[in-house]
Design a protein around this motif. Structure first.
Motif, short mmCIF file in Angstrom:
data_model
loop_
_atom_site.label_atom_id
_atom_site.label_comp_id
_atom_site.label_asym_id
_atom_site.label_seq_id
_atom_site.Cartn_x
_atom_site.Cartn_y
_atom_site.Cartn_z
N SER A 97 0.85 -1.19 0.00
CA SER A 97 0.00 0.00 0.00
C SER A 97 0.89 1.24 0.00
CB SER A 97 -0.92 0.02 1.23
OG SER A 97 -1.66 1.21 1.26
N ALA A 98 0.51 2.22 -0.82
CA ALA A 98 1.28 3.46 -0.93
C ALA A 98 0.37 4.66 -0.75
CB ALA A 98 1.97 3.53 -2.29
N SER A 99 0.88 5.68 -0.07
CA SER A 99 0.11 6.92 0.10
C SER A 99 1.05 8.11 -0.06
CB SER A 99 -0.57 6.95 1.46
OG SER A 99 0.38 7.05 2.49
N SER A 100 0.48 9.21 -0.47
CA SER A 100 1.24 10.44 -0.68
C SER A 100 0.65 11.55 0.18
CB SER A 100 1.18 10.85 -2.15
OG SER A 100 1.75 12.13 -2.33
N LYS A 101 1.51 12.38 0.74
CA LYS A 101 1.04 13.54 1.49
C LYS A 101 0.74 14.69 0.53
CE LYS A 101 3.45 12.27 5.68
NZ LYS A 101 4.56 12.54 6.58
N ASN A 102 1.11 14.52 -0.75
CA ASN A 102 0.94 15.58 -1.74
C ASN A 102 -0.33 15.46 -2.58
OD1 ASN A 102 3.45 16.58 -0.91
ND2 ASN A 102 4.51 15.26 -2.37
N LYS A 103 -0.86 14.23 -2.72
CA LYS A 103 -2.07 14.04 -3.52
C LYS A 103 -2.70 12.71 -3.16
CE LYS A 103 0.10 11.94 -7.57
NZ LYS A 103 0.22 12.01 -9.00
N PRO A 104 -3.98 12.54 -3.46
CA PRO A 104 -4.65 11.27 -3.15
C PRO A 104 -4.07 10.11 -3.96
CG PRO A 104 -6.25 12.99 -3.71
CD PRO A 104 -4.90 13.53 -4.04
N PHE A 134 -1.70 -5.03 -4.59
CA PHE A 134 -1.19 -3.68 -4.42
C PHE A 134 -2.29 -2.64 -4.61
CE2 PHE A 134 -0.16 -5.24 -8.67
CZ PHE A 134 -0.58 -4.23 -9.52
N MET A 135 -2.13 -1.55 -3.85
CA MET A 135 -3.14 -0.50 -3.86
C MET A 135 -2.51 0.82 -3.43
SD MET A 135 -5.32 -1.36 -0.37
CE MET A 135 -6.43 0.03 -0.59
N GLY A 136 -3.29 1.91 -3.57
CA GLY A 136 -2.90 3.19 -3.01
C GLY A 136 -3.28 3.21 -1.55
N LYS A 137 -3.59 4.38 -1.03
CA LYS A 137 -4.02 4.47 0.38
C LYS A 137 -5.41 3.87 0.55
CE LYS A 137 -4.36 7.51 4.31
NZ LYS A 137 -4.13 8.85 4.84
N ALA A 142 -5.29 -4.16 -6.93
CA ALA A 142 -4.94 -5.06 -8.02
C ALA A 142 -4.26 -6.29 -7.44
CB ALA A 142 -4.04 -4.38 -9.03
N LYS A 143 -4.48 -7.41 -8.10
CA LYS A 143 -3.85 -8.67 -7.69
C LYS A 143 -3.17 -9.29 -8.90
CE LYS A 143 -4.89 -13.45 -6.69
NZ LYS A 143 -5.96 -14.44 -6.74
N SER A 144 -1.93 -9.68 -8.72
CA SER A 144 -1.21 -10.45 -9.72
C SER A 144 -0.91 -11.81 -9.11
CB SER A 144 0.11 -9.76 -10.09
OG SER A 144 0.85 -10.57 -10.98
N GLU A 145 -1.17 -12.87 -9.83
CA GLU A 145 -0.92 -14.21 -9.30
C GLU A 145 0.55 -14.58 -9.29
OE1 GLU A 145 -3.63 -16.82 -11.36
OE2 GLU A 145 -5.24 -16.28 -9.98
N SER A 146 1.36 -13.76 -9.96
CA SER A 146 2.79 -14.02 -10.04
C SER A 146 3.51 -12.73 -10.39
CB SER A 146 3.06 -15.08 -11.11
OG SER A 146 4.44 -15.18 -11.38
N LEU A 147 4.74 -12.60 -9.92
CA LEU A 147 5.56 -11.46 -10.31
C LEU A 147 5.75 -11.46 -11.83
CD1 LEU A 147 8.68 -10.34 -10.97
CD2 LEU A 147 7.23 -9.05 -9.41
N ALA A 148 5.70 -12.61 -12.45
CA ALA A 148 5.88 -12.70 -13.91
C ALA A 148 4.88 -11.85 -14.67
CB ALA A 148 5.78 -14.16 -14.35
N ASN A 149 3.71 -11.58 -14.11
CA ASN A 149 2.75 -10.69 -14.76
C ASN A 149 3.22 -9.23 -14.74
OD1 ASN A 149 0.59 -12.47 -15.51
ND2 ASN A 149 0.11 -12.64 -13.35
N LEU A 150 4.01 -8.87 -13.73
CA LEU A 150 4.48 -7.50 -13.59
C LEU A 150 5.84 -7.29 -14.25
CD1 LEU A 150 3.52 -6.90 -9.85
CD2 LEU A 150 2.19 -6.36 -11.90
N LEU A 151 6.58 -8.37 -14.46
CA LEU A 151 7.90 -8.31 -15.08
C LEU A 151 8.04 -9.54 -15.98
CD1 LEU A 151 10.59 -6.68 -15.07
CD2 LEU A 151 11.38 -8.23 -13.28
N PRO A 152 7.38 -9.52 -17.15
CA PRO A 152 7.31 -10.72 -17.97
C PRO A 152 8.64 -11.19 -18.56
CG PRO A 152 6.28 -8.87 -19.09
CD PRO A 152 6.62 -8.42 -17.71
N LEU A 153 9.58 -10.31 -18.80
CA LEU A 153 10.87 -10.72 -19.35
C LEU A 153 11.92 -10.62 -18.24
CD1 LEU A 153 10.68 -8.89 -22.79
CD2 LEU A 153 10.21 -11.30 -22.29
N VAL A 154 11.80 -11.50 -17.29
CA VAL A 154 12.65 -11.46 -16.10
C VAL A 154 14.10 -11.78 -16.43
CG1 VAL A 154 12.26 -13.86 -15.39
CG2 VAL A 154 12.77 -12.13 -13.68
N PHE A 155 15.00 -11.04 -15.80
CA PHE A 155 16.43 -11.31 -15.86
C PHE A 155 16.76 -12.14 -14.64
CE2 PHE A 155 20.80 -10.40 -14.63
CZ PHE A 155 21.48 -10.55 -15.84
#
Length: 160
Positions: A97-104, A134-137, A142-155
């Motif tokens: 979870s991420a939040s900002s003091k500068n904007k919603p 993962f979400m904002g405040k 969002a849900k990813s079942e694997s990191l591979a969805n977020l980084l498909p060409l993994v090194f």
């Protein structure tokens, strides 16, 4: 030449009430970690919570430094601690979870590229997917079942 199409699948929940119970509990741990972040320069607080297969829950938050490259993101703080204290345990699930003091922050905020690479190392090492929420405040999650969805060409080590 051949065209290669890469696709990723994410699941988006409208609110926390839609999440499975185990994800809600972990996300609350991420909120607690987020609220303890040290982010005086960016005013952008991030919290991460990791569930290990041994039942342990590890949390981390971003830690900034006046020398900007010296700081560390929440996801890496948590996953590196898990790796150092429980080297044989597998990471089952992660909540961020991420939040900002500068904007919603009302839309899902995924891990940065460096964190994706760090998470990939553990997913490859354990040879099983890591479920990531993962979400904002507040707002959608969002849900990813694997990191591979977020980084498909993994090194990874296979190319070394």
């Amino acid at each position: 030449m051949k065209e290669v199409k890469i696709e990723s699948t994410l699941y988006v929940y409208e609110a926390m009430e839609e999440l499975p119970k185990e994800a809600v509990s972990l996300m609350h741990k991420a909120f607690e970690a987020r609220d303890k972040a040290y982010a005086p320069y960016s005013n952008f607080n991030v919290g991460a919570a990791i569930l290990l297969d041994n039942g342990e829950v590890i949390t981390g938050n971003n830690q900034e430094n006046a020398s900007y490259p010296s700081g560390l993101c929440a996801e890496r703080t948590a996953i590196y601690y898990a790796g150092s204290q429980y080297p044989e345990a597998k990471v089952v699930r992660m909540a961020i979870s991420a939040s900002s003091k500068n904007k919603p922050t009302l839309s899902p905020i995924p891990p940065c590229g460096a964190c994706r690479q760090a998470i990939a190392e553990y997913e490859v090492k354990q040879a099983s997917p890591i479920e990531i929420y993962f979400m904002g405040k507040s707002g959608k999650i969002a849900k990813s079942e694997s990191l591979a969805n977020l980084l498909p060409l993994v090194f990874d080590k296979s190319v070394l």
